[in-house]
Structure formats: structure tokens, C-alpha cells
Scaffold this motif. Structure first.
Motif: not given
Length: 78
Positions: A41, A44-46, A48-49, A52
Motif C-alpha cells: 500500500p 503503511p497503516p502504522s 497513517l495511524a 491520526e
């Protein structure tokens, strides 16, 4: 132009946003692989988290105008 001192939470939010921005930029700058190659992706989700959470902790989630004002004040002038 007067500059304001950032709170620790605001500074953390700005740094997390800049890491997110650099991650996205690096993903787009990466050389293209062969057609049909599996790619991770873009963000990475980490990463973005982290951004946020930092925005929420600084009270800046949903307040883009104030946040981008902070970014503007942090940008080196020259």
C-alpha cells in the motif's frame, strides 16, 4: 511575520504529518516494477495511524485550517 511556539502535541502532529508526506512521496518516487507486480500500500497503516493519533491528541483533527497554519509557521523561510 511573527512565529508562535508549538506545544509538544502540535509539534508531534506536524512531525507525524511530515513523516506521512515523505512516505507517500517515497512510494510515488519508487521505480516501477514489472507490470502486474505486487506492490505494498502507498501508506503503511502504522504511519497513517500515527498521524491520526497525533492530530487527535493535539486537538487538530477536523481543523485543517489551523493545522496548515502550524505547518506554514514551521516552514523555514528563505
Amino acid at each position: 511575520m511573527p512565529t508562535s511556539l508549538l506545544t509538544e502535541r502540535e509539534r508531534t502532529a506536524v512531525q507525524a504529518y511530515l513523516r506521512l508526506l515523505h512516505t507517500v512521496r517515497a512510494a510515488f518516487d519508487a521505480a516501477d516494477g514489472p507490470p502486474g507486480a505486487s506492490r505494498p500500500p502507498v501508506v503503511p497503516p502504522s504511519v497513517l495511524a500515527e498521524a491520526e493519533q497525533a492530530l487527535a491528541a493535539a486537538g487538530l483533527r477536523g481543523n485543517e485550517e489551523e493545522f496548515f497554519g502550524l505547518l506554514q509557521s514551521c516552514r523555514p523561510h528563505g
